[in-house]
Design a protein around this motif. Structure first.
Motif, PDB file in Angstrom:
ATOM      1  N   SER A 234       0.858  -1.255   0.028  1.00 14.68           N
ATOM      2  CA  SER A 234       0.041  -0.129   0.033  1.00 14.68           C
ATOM      3  C   SER A 234       0.844   1.239   0.057  1.00 14.68           C
ATOM      4  O   SER A 234       0.368   2.317   0.112  1.00 14.68           O
ATOM      5  N   GLN A 235       2.147   1.177  -0.272  1.00 12.43           N
ATOM      6  CA  GLN A 235       3.000   2.318  -0.214  1.00 12.43           C
ATOM      7  C   GLN A 235       2.673   3.219  -1.440  1.00 12.43           C
ATOM      8  O   GLN A 235       2.580   2.919  -2.518  1.00 12.43           O
TER       9      GLN A 235
ATOM     10  N   TYR B 138      -2.225   3.870  -0.517  1.00  8.97           N
ATOM     11  CA  TYR B 138      -3.155   3.671  -1.758  1.00  8.97           C
ATOM     12  C   TYR B 138      -2.728   2.244  -2.331  1.00  8.97           C
ATOM     13  O   TYR B 138      -1.580   1.958  -2.439  1.00  8.97           O
ATOM     14  N   LEU B 139      -4.006   1.460  -2.504  1.00 13.18           N
ATOM     15  CA  LEU B 139      -3.742   0.277  -3.392  1.00 13.18           C
ATOM     16  C   LEU B 139      -3.904   0.510  -4.744  1.00 13.18           C
ATOM     17  O   LEU B 139      -5.143   0.769  -5.269  1.00 13.18           O
ATOM     18  N   GLY B 140      -3.051   0.529  -5.326  1.00 10.09           N
ATOM     19  CA  GLY B 140      -2.771   0.674  -6.946  1.00 10.09           C
ATOM     20  C   GLY B 140      -3.606  -0.409  -7.629  1.00 10.09           C
ATOM     21  O   GLY B 140      -3.940  -1.555  -6.982  1.00 10.09           O
TER      22      GLY B 140
ATOM     23  N   LEU C 155      -1.800  -5.561   5.118  1.00  9.79           N
ATOM     24  CA  LEU C 155      -1.165  -4.293   4.506  1.00  9.79           C
ATOM     25  C   LEU C 155      -0.631  -3.329   5.581  1.00  9.79           C
ATOM     26  O   LEU C 155      -0.521  -3.850   6.877  1.00  9.79           O
ATOM     27  N   HIS C 156       0.293  -2.324   5.181  1.00  7.43           N
ATOM     28  CA  HIS C 156       0.683  -1.633   5.901  1.00  7.43           C
ATOM     29  C   HIS C 156      -0.250  -0.502   6.696  1.00  7.43           C
ATOM     30  O   HIS C 156      -0.317  -0.171   7.849  1.00  7.43           O
ATOM     31  N   HIS C 157      -0.679   0.084   5.966  1.00  6.05           N
ATOM     32  CA  HIS C 157      -1.625   1.367   6.291  1.00  6.05           C
ATOM     33  C   HIS C 157      -2.963   0.982   6.947  1.00  6.05           C
ATOM     34  O   HIS C 157      -3.625   0.067   6.546  1.00  6.05           O
TER      35      HIS C 157
END
Ligand code: FE2
Length: 276
Positions: free
Chosen positions: A130-131, A139-141, A164-166
Motif C-alpha cells: 500500500s506504499q 493507496y492500493l494501486g 497491508l501496512h496502512h
C-alpha cells in the motif's frame, strides 16, 4: 503459483507472529523520539523467543527501516534470523523498496519474498503493497487490487486474511488519520463478493486495534519501538511498551489473536517530542 508459498500446516490451526514498524537506523544507537529502535526490536525478538507460543512463520508489516540505509535492512535481517522461522514482509511508507527488496532477498536467511501464502489446508494470506512513494498515506494501486481479486477467485474455498501496512479504520487522531489508506472503498468493493474473507491486519499506527469493519475482523499491532496514543487529534506519544501480535487461524474460519508487550525491559520515549 510462482508468487505463492505453500505452508504445510502442522495441524488444523495455523499460528504466526506479526511484528511491525521497527524503524531501524544505520546506527545501532539510532533513536526515534527517544527510543533506541534497535534495542527495542531486539528485546521484542528476545521475548518472542522466550514465549511459549509455538508459531510457524512471521509477518513483518513494514517500516522496517527509518533512514533508508543498507545497514538498517541488514540489522533487520540479522535480528529476524534469530526467530528461526520463515519471515514474509511488505513495505511501509518509510521503506525504500529497491534497497529493501535487494537486501532482504540476498540475506541468505529465513526471509521469503512471496506475498501469497497458502497457510495449512484452510487459509490463504494475501500481503498487499500500500506504499505510495514519497508520502506517508497509503493507496492500493490497480495491480494490487487486481492481484487480490485474482487470488480470492482462485481459492474460493479458503478463508482469507488480508495484510497491508496502512490503516483503514480511524484512530480518532486527525494527525495520524491523514496518513491512512486512501482508497479503502476500493478494498471494500473487491472483498465484498468473497464471503470467506475473515480479517484485515495492519501496522503503521503504532497502537493496538481489535475491531470489526463490514463483518471483517480488523487488527492493528503495536510497533516494536514508539507507541502513538489513540484519540488525540494532535501528535501524542504513549508510554505503553513495544509489542507484537500472536495470531491463530482456525479450521472453522475463526481468528484468535492477542497482542503481547515487553515485560522484561522498559522503553520510554521523550514525551516532549512534538512530531514524527
Ligand atoms: Fe508507517
Amino acid at each position: 503459483m510462482i508468487d505463492t508459498f505453500v505452508h504445510q500446516g502442522k495441524n488444523d490451526v495455523v499460528r504466526f507472529i506479526q511484528i511491525t514498524d521497527p524503524h531501524l537506523f544505520k546506527s545501532e544507537q539510532g533513536e526515534l523520539l527517544g527510543i533506541n529502535t534497535h534495542a527495542s526490536f531486539r528485546q521484542v525478538l528476545t521475548e518472542i523467543q522466550q514465549s511459549d507460543f509455538s508459531y510457524e512463520f512471521v509477518l513483518a508489516t513494514g517500516d522496517l527501516v527509518q533512514d533508508s540505509s543498507d545497514e538498517g535492512y541488514h540489522h533487520f535481517c540479522e535480528g529476524i534470523k534469530t526467530l528461526n522461522n520463515t519471515v514474509f514482509w511488505i513495505p511501509g511508507n518509510h521503506d525504500f523498496q529497491p534497497k529493501m527488496f535487494e537486501i532482504l532477498n540476498q540475506s541468505n536467511g529465513n526471509i521469503n519474498p512471496k506475498k501469497h501464502i497458502l497457510a495449512g489446508d484452510h487459509w490463504q494470506i494475501l500481503m498487499l503493497d500500500s506504499q505510495v512513494s514519497g508520502v506517508s498515506h497509503g493507496y492500493l494501486g490497480q495491480y494490487q487490487i487486481d492481484w487480490l481479486e485474482t487470488k480470492l477467485k482462485e481459492y474460493p474455498d479458503r478463508y482469507s486474511l488480508i495484510v497491508l501496512h496502512h490503516h483503514i479504520l480511524s484512530t480518532q487522531s486527525a494527525w495520524l488519520d491523514q496518513h491512512n489508506l486512501r482508497n479503502t472503498h476500493e478494498l471494500e468493493n473487491v472483498l465484498l463478493p468473497f464471503k470467506n474473507v475473515k480479517g484485515i491486519l495492519y501496522g503503521h499506527i503504532h497502537q493496538q486495534v481489535d475491531d470489526e469493519w463490514k463483518g471483517y475482523k480488523v487488527m492493528a499491532t503495536p510497533s516494536t519501538c514508539i507507541q502513538f496514543k489513540p484519540h488525540n487529534h494532535i501528535f501524542t506519544l504513549d508510554t505503553l511498551q513495544p509489542g507484537w501480535r500472536e495470531v491463530e487461524l482456525h479450521a472453522d474460519g475463526t481468528i484468535k489473536t492477542q497482542v503481547k508487550r515487553l515485560q522484561q525491559a522498559v522503553f520510554l520515549p521523550n514525551m516532549q517530542e512534538g512530531g514524527y
